[in-house]
Design an enzyme around this catalytic site. Structure first.
Site, PDB file in Angstrom:
ATOM      1  N   GLU A   7       0.818  -1.227   0.000  1.00  0.00           N
ATOM      2  CA  GLU A   7       0.000   0.000   0.000  1.00  0.00           C
ATOM      3  C   GLU A   7       0.844   1.265   0.000  1.00  0.00           C
ATOM      4  OE1 GLU A   7      -3.753   1.650   2.601  1.00  0.00           O
ATOM      5  OE2 GLU A   7      -3.586  -0.463   2.086  1.00  0.00           O
ATOM      6  N   ASP A 102      -2.959  -3.272   2.884  1.00  0.00           N
ATOM      7  CA  ASP A 102      -3.530  -3.440   4.227  1.00  0.00           C
ATOM      8  C   ASP A 102      -4.801  -4.274   4.156  1.00  0.00           C
ATOM      9  OD1 ASP A 102      -1.490  -1.882   5.160  1.00  0.00           O
ATOM     10  OD2 ASP A 102      -2.690  -0.056   5.382  1.00  0.00           O
ATOM     11  N   TYR A 316      -1.819  -3.863  13.316  1.00  0.00           N
ATOM     12  CA  TYR A 316      -2.592  -2.924  12.508  1.00  0.00           C
ATOM     13  C   TYR A 316      -3.502  -2.076  13.401  1.00  0.00           C
ATOM     14  CZ  TYR A 316      -5.079  -1.279   8.360  1.00  0.00           C
ATOM     15  OH  TYR A 316      -5.607  -0.508   7.362  1.00  0.00           O
TER      16      TYR A 316
END
EC number: 5.6.2.1
Length: 827
Positions: A7, A102, A316
């Protein structure tokens, strides 16, 4: 060749380092970093590299009716040409490709966009890997077990893009055109942004409508063996204990009774023990709330957390989960911290517990675990102060969730004094439990000595305090995000961005945020003429529809069509009220810029902007009245509530990033300059030898001060001086420039010896010369590297950059910061 797409660039660098075991090298291709080893290439995107938009024929706001946008086609166009070109070039050489963006709705959509770009060039196999932390173990496991792209999840993200574009563009254009507010100052409306703004406005209305009530509270200091403690008067109010006395005469009577006796007799002593459970694991909202207590805005907290995630130190940070997964071995993770100087001792203590069982919250999801450290521990010197503080917060929250409960001992004492009741509540921390490893929770004690029933205690002082009930508090950012979550507004990934947009568009200011006059007007107009615009029910329904897409229970087209039909109904409500809405908004825009009455004609004096872009104060009676007042050339003016009684005029603050300052009353500043006389200090270096020009200390009507030539405007030579402090001309002289040295006395014990004004300015220019990115305020080597990865690798690139695009691509950098840097370059 195998192609891996992440990403962002920093994730690409990290993954390449892990998979290549440190052997990967980097090269630049079209200004994009490509990491390579053997037959593998890794490239990082910059978030979305393609975006949704309307065809070009819809670009002219004046030629296209806003309602036409509802049924307009939506196209996809590259927003990062160099990255798209590089990805396509690499795709043509690839035998297989892996999407490693992600793992959330937005990341899945970004991955699908990359997939579509690859498919334009080749039909090689494309798989998908997912991980919750960029650690060696998780990355290797993910690449060993690839999966497929979740096209339903990506479609949900795409539906959000389309709906937000159509709603935002159509309503923004309608309101802006109605109010004749175009250009950079357009009136922004958004599907999540506007209902969020209504929450803030509604709270402000509650505060404004609040009618305070007077009440009184009475306190007495009780003594035992020289040890004092505070007790509070209370009375029985229909079976409930009440401390607030609402009638002043009743308060006076109670105070008189308590002051007439010298002692109180203990009538009741109650002891109890309470267990204080550890906190549950961090989800995004709880993390933002905890970071807020440390002084971080929601945007700052998430930007730092994302940086810590991509460097492999935490999991995350966008998650709703509050239950650790079954495969997380808490004792093994604790063991990683043993020997780590800052955390080692606490980790060892926790490992000594008989049972290590983590707390659990109410939300359990399967996409990402709660936010916790990965066990890869950075040296403190490798992180900035902010990054370390957030990292320690995450580590200690994990420690707290596996720690034992705390135990408090509570002591309640009730005493009688002259027929009046007093009470005191003490608490003592018996077993600190999780408080030992989590200093962010309150562990304050309140000492009350051990007493017995029937014991007599001396009264050393009695106090009566007059108070008023207080209005509800404004939402802090963390509380606002919690409220948005409760009402289904936005997602864990977007809520903090929605708040940041409200700041950027001038709808809210301060912290906690408060609405501007324009914000109040936009919400009022929407409520009166089209309440769907600010309806949280409508927005929550759309969120539910997008979740249905992700679950395969609805299609993108169905949800988008339903949303368009809803928007058509909104425009039907708005159609006949356009002129009225415009007038309402224009009056509010004017109110935000009004300073006070014009001393010449009585009309309003307003903050205005010249065609050259500079700000000044002008009369609303123009052109009949041409009265004006200057404003400083630095910054953007903001009208303050503070008011000058002499001139009936509001003060002005100049917003200029770190150089923001309060200008004050423009009339006061202008009059000071008119009354001051120029103080000649020496010859002008530009025209002194030829025209006898002289330099003088001048006070300008804008509030600025400078050393300038007395022959102005024929000679415009000038040197800046500080805005504040008394200027003294000393007897010491600069031989080089034949000018006296100056001293600035700013009411401190250490006056500033400014010296020769020419020498001082030359030194200042040399000191502040901007030759590369790191010369700008707030850009260190790490930020410069992140900007470079996003293509902003020079001062020229920064000047030409779109602040909003940079903010989406560079973690930890806001659009406002980019604009401040651009202003600094032009200064």
């Amino acid at each position: 060749m195998r192609l891996i797409i992440t990403e962002k660039d920093n994730a690409a660098r990290r993954i390449a380092e892990i998979l290549s075991e440190g052997s990967a090298s980097a090269s630049r291709q079209n200004g994009v970093n490509v990491y390579r080893w053997g037959n593998t290439r890794v490239v990082g995107l910059s978030g979305h590299v393609v975006g949704v938009d309307f065809p070009e024929e819809y670009n002219d706001w004046r030629d296209v009716e806003p309602v036409e946008l509802i049924d307009a086609d939506v196209t996809k166009e590259p927003t990062q040409e160099n990255i798209v070109t590089t990805l396509k070039q690499l795709a043509r050489e690839a035998d297989e490709a892996t999407i490693a963006t992600d793992y959330d709705r937005e990341g899945e959509l970004i991955g699908k966009e990359a997939y579509e770009l690859i498919r334009e060039e080749t039909d090689v196999p494309v798989d998908r890997v997912r991980f919750s932390s960029i650690t060696e173990r998780e990355v290797r496991d993910a690449f060993a077990n690839p999966d497929d792209i979740d096209f339903d999840l990506a479609a949900a993200g795409e539906a959000r893009q389309i709906i937000d574009l159509v709603w935002g563009a159509a309503l923004t254009r309608f309101l802006s055109l109605s109010a004749r507010q175009l250009g950079d100052d357009f009136i922004s409306v958004g599907r999540v942004q506007s209902p969020t703004l209504k929450l803030i406005v509604d709270r402000e209305r509650e505060i404004q409508a609040f009618d305070p009530e007077d009440y009184w509270e009475i306190f007495a200091d009780l003594q035992k063996n020289g040890s004092g403690f505070e007790a509070q008067y209370f009375y029985d109010d229909d079976g409930k204990e009440a401390e607030r006395v609402w009638v002043e005469d009743d308060a006076d009577d109670a105070y008189a009774d308590l002051t007439s006796v010298g002692a109180a007799t203990v009538t009741s002593v109650r002891r109890r023990t309470r267990t204080d459970s550890p906190p549950t694991p961090f989800n995004t909202t709880a993390f933002i709330s905890a970071a807020s207590s440390l002084g971080y805005s929601a945007q700052q907290a998430m930007s730092i957390a994302e940086e810590l995630y991509t460097t492999g130190y935490i999991t995350y940070p966008r998650t709703d989960n509050t239950v650790y997964p079954d495969d997380l071995e808490e004792d093994a993770l604790l063991d990683e911290f043993v020997g780590a100087g800052h955390f080692g001792e606490d980790a060892e203590t926790l490992l000594e517990q008989d049972d290590i069982t983590a707390t659990e919250g109410d939300e359990e999801t399967t996409d990402h675990p709660p936010i916790h450290p990965t066990g890869e521990i950075p040296p403190k010197v490798d992180l900035s102060d902010d990054e370390w503080e957030i990292y320690e917060l995450v580590v200690r929250r994990f420690f707290a969730t596996v720690a034992e409960a705390a135990t408090w001992e509570h002591l309640r004492v009730v005493a009688d004094a002259g027929g009046r009741s007093l009470k005191a509540n003490g608490k003592r921390l018996v077993e600190p439990g999780y408080h030992e490893v989590y200093p962010y929770s309150s562990a304050s004690e309140n000492h009350v000595p051990d007493v017995e029933e029937g014991e007599e205690l001396a009264i050393s002082e009695v106090r009566m305090e007059a108070k008023q009930t207080q209005p509800p508090r404004r939402y802090g950012q963390s509380r606002l995000i919690q409220t948005m979550e409760d009402k289904g507004l936005g997602t864990k990934s977007t809520r903090h961005n929605s708040i940041e947009k409200l700041y950027d568009r001038g709808y809210i200011e301060g912290d906690p945020p408060r609405p501007t006059t324009l914000a109040m007007a936009v919400v009022e107009a929407a409520e009166e003429f089209a309440d769907h615009v600010v309806s949280d029910e409508m927005t929550a329904q759309l969120e539910a529809d997008m979740t249905a897409i992700a679950n395969g229970e609805a299609t993108l087209d169905d949800v988008a069509d339903e949303s368009r039909e809803m928007l058509k109904r909104v425009f039907e409500e708005l159609r006949d009220s356009r002129e009225e809405i415009g007038e309402h908004l224009q009056e509010s825009l004017k109110a935000d810029k009004t300073l006070g009455p014009c001393p010449k004609c009585g009309e309003d004096m307003l903050v205005r902007r010249s065609r050259q872009g500079s700000y000044f104060v002008g009369c609303d009676g123009f052109p009949e009245c041409r009265n004006t007042l200057p404003l400083p050339s630095t910054g953007e003016p903001q009208v303050l509530e503070e008011h000058c009684e002499e001139h009936d005029m509001h003060h002005v603050k100049m917003l200029a990033g770190r150089d923001t300052f309060v200008h004050g009353c423009p009339r006061c500043e202008a009059e000071k300059a008119d009354e001051s006389e120029d103080e000649v200090i020496g010859p002008c270096p530009e025209c002194g030898s030829e025209h006898d020009g002289e330099l003088a200390i001048k006070h300008l009507r804008s509030g600025s001060r400078l050393v300038g030539c007395t022959r102005y405007p024929d000679c415009d030579y000038s040197l800046p001086l500080p805005r504040n402090g008394d200027i003294s001309v000393t007897e010491a002289f600069c031989e080089e420039h034949d000018l006296p040295e100056l001293v600035i006395d700013a009411d401190s014990d250490d006056p500033w010896e400014l010296g020769c004004p020419i020498c001082n300015y030359e030194e200042y220019q040399a000191r502040t010369a901007v030759e590369d990115l790191e010369d700008l305020s707030g850009i260190g080597s790490a930020t410069a590297e992140k900007l470079g990865d996003a293509g902003v690798d020079s001062l020229t690139a920064l000047r030409e950059a779109d602040p909003d695009i940079v903010a989406t691509e560079v973690q930890g950098v806001s659009a406002t910061q980019v604009r401040d840097w651009q202003d600094e370059l032009e200064a």
